[in-house]
Design an enzyme around this catalytic site. Sequence first.
Site, PDB file in Angstrom:
ATOM      1  CG  HIS A 104      -1.875  -0.717   0.908  1.00 50.76           C
ATOM      2  ND1 HIS A 104      -3.515  -0.909   1.590  1.00 50.76           N
ATOM      3  CD2 HIS A 104      -1.979  -2.325   0.869  1.00 50.76           C
ATOM      4  CE1 HIS A 104      -4.139  -1.452   1.535  1.00 50.76           C
ATOM      5  NE2 HIS A 104      -3.411  -2.361   0.549  1.00 50.76           N
ATOM      6  CD  GLU A 144      -1.588   4.704   3.676  1.00 47.13           C
ATOM      7  OE1 GLU A 144      -1.555   3.814   2.688  1.00 47.13           O
ATOM      8  OE2 GLU A 144      -2.805   5.389   3.763  1.00 47.13           O
ATOM      9  CB  CYS A 195      -6.317  -0.035   5.030  1.00 43.85           C
ATOM     10  SG  CYS A 195      -4.476  -1.078   5.219  1.00 43.85           S
ATOM     11  CB  CYS A 254      -1.731   1.850   5.851  1.00 44.09           C
ATOM     12  SG  CYS A 254      -1.755   0.735   4.882  1.00 44.09           S
TER      13      CYS A 254
END
Lengths: 153, 153
Positions: B50, B52, B80, B83
């Site tokens: 992801h 992040e 999410c 993260c």
Amino acid sequence: MKKYMKNAIEIAKKGVRKGNSPFGACIVKGKTVIAVAHNTVLKRKDATDHAEINAIHKACKKLRNHELRGCTIYSTTEPCPMCFSAIHWAKIDKIVFGTKIADVKKLGFSELTISAGKMKKLGRSKVKVRGDYMRKKNLELLKMWEKKKGKTY
Amino acid sequence: MKKYMKNAIEIAKKGVRKGNSPFGACIVKGKTVIAVAHNTVLKRKDATDHAEINAIHKACKKLRNHELRGCTIYSTTEPCPMCFSAIHWAKIDKIVFGTKIADVKKLGFSELTISAGKMKKLGRSKVKVRGDYMRKKNLELLKMWEKKKGKTY
């Protein structure tokens, strides 16, 4: 199943001897071990390098797929919310863990106090969760780390 | 602050043009941009990639530290739970995000439906959270991705 958790414990012990935190993971598909990894946060200086994240990274690379359907992950300690969510994203079928988040919180790790069960329920994840597996052997791993001099978090 | 979110949006658009999902992040310390990254799950075939996580990985490497105290992370969409937890582990001070988890869930992303605010509360995390920042610009980013042909998740 025992041998897969033993793999996770052995790699975690290897990590501890190198100066890392006492966590290991093993990802299995059918009867094949796809990846084993220990936590490398301290030695690689990366906050995201938990054992499960490292194992998922290796498994995705090995299977050349960002989805690990049909796999089970064995974790020496209950996956933290970061790792639980990574397991969800990777579409791993099942988590089997030894000691609990509460056990390592007592040792000083700054865990987010949300259990894998709670994450599953709140996030409506389909991943199966089984805890307290080979708890005694996994507690021994934490004790091995506790006895180590000059340990950091 | 706007320019940091613009950085996150720009890198996300770059990622979309390469075939990735529409998410970007920018980590700032003081007035210095430490890292920018987009989601690379599809192109690097790694479930944990992801925006992040990628940005934290880069920032840890750059600062040679697994702790990113004093930093703020700008995320185009609400982090999410994976993260959010990674941000907690990295000891980042503050999260500023644009669109919500609920916005991207509508687009088909299999999000764990736990907001950053709920994660913070349940996990008793100290990280500060600010949402709905430059929402319009961030919604445009999602629309850009929606219009793309042959997109995958």
